[in-house]
Motif scaffolding. Structure first.
Motif, PDB file in Angstrom:
ATOM      1  N   ASP A   9      -2.788   5.369   1.059  1.00  0.00           N
ATOM      2  CA  ASP A   9      -3.675   4.242   1.351  1.00  0.00           C
ATOM      3  C   ASP A   9      -3.539   3.796   2.811  1.00  0.00           C
ATOM      4  O   ASP A   9      -4.528   3.459   3.463  1.00  0.00           O
ATOM      5  CB  ASP A   9      -3.379   3.069   0.420  1.00  0.00           C
ATOM      6  N   LYS A  38      -5.357   6.295   4.966  1.00  0.00           N
ATOM      7  CA  LYS A  38      -6.801   6.108   4.851  1.00  0.00           C
ATOM      8  C   LYS A  38      -7.233   4.881   5.643  1.00  0.00           C
ATOM      9  O   LYS A  38      -8.237   4.914   6.355  1.00  0.00           O
ATOM     10  CB  LYS A  38      -7.215   5.967   3.393  1.00  0.00           C
ATOM     11  N   LEU A  91       0.825  -1.209   0.000  1.00  0.00           N
ATOM     12  CA  LEU A  91       0.000   0.000   0.000  1.00  0.00           C
ATOM     13  C   LEU A  91       0.858   1.257   0.000  1.00  0.00           C
ATOM     14  O   LEU A  91       1.947   1.295   0.568  1.00  0.00           O
ATOM     15  CB  LEU A  91      -0.908   0.015   1.231  1.00  0.00           C
TER      16      LEU A  91
END
Length: 103
Positions: free
Chosen positions: A11, A14, A7
């Motif tokens: 990402d 998040k 990731l």
């Protein structure tokens, strides 16, 4: 299973935010369920949950009249409870007694 190594930073951030929201939501649901269970038990015993919590809450203490005053500044007082004010400590170190400071 998510491979975190693949990731991007955006990402991952998040995902972190989503996990925090999920944890908060879970805790809120658990708290509400616990309150509902407590209300059932209270009702079975003839009380409301508010009545039980009100009786167990800590009631504030009434103010205590001062017993001692600073001879140099009579507006500085002490009830004799809790930590000694600096002026009391200084007076005691100077050889005075608490009786000398009594109002």
């Amino acid at each position: 299973m998510i491979d975190l190594n693949t990731l991007s930073l955006a990402d991952l951030k998040k995902l972190q935010k989503d996990v925090s929201k999920a944890i908060d939501s879970f805790q809120d649901r658990e708290r509400k369920a616990a309150i509902a269970e407590l209300e059932v038990v209270a009702k079975e015993r003839g009380f409301t949950l508010a009545q039980l919590l009100d009786e167990t809450s800590v009631k504030p203490r009434k103010p205590v009249e001062p017993k001692y005053a600073n001879p140099a500044n009579p507006s500085e007082t002490w009830s004799g409870r809790g930590r000694k004010p600096r002026w009391v400590v200084a007076a005691l170190d100077a050889g005075k007694s608490l009786d000398d400071l009594a109002i």
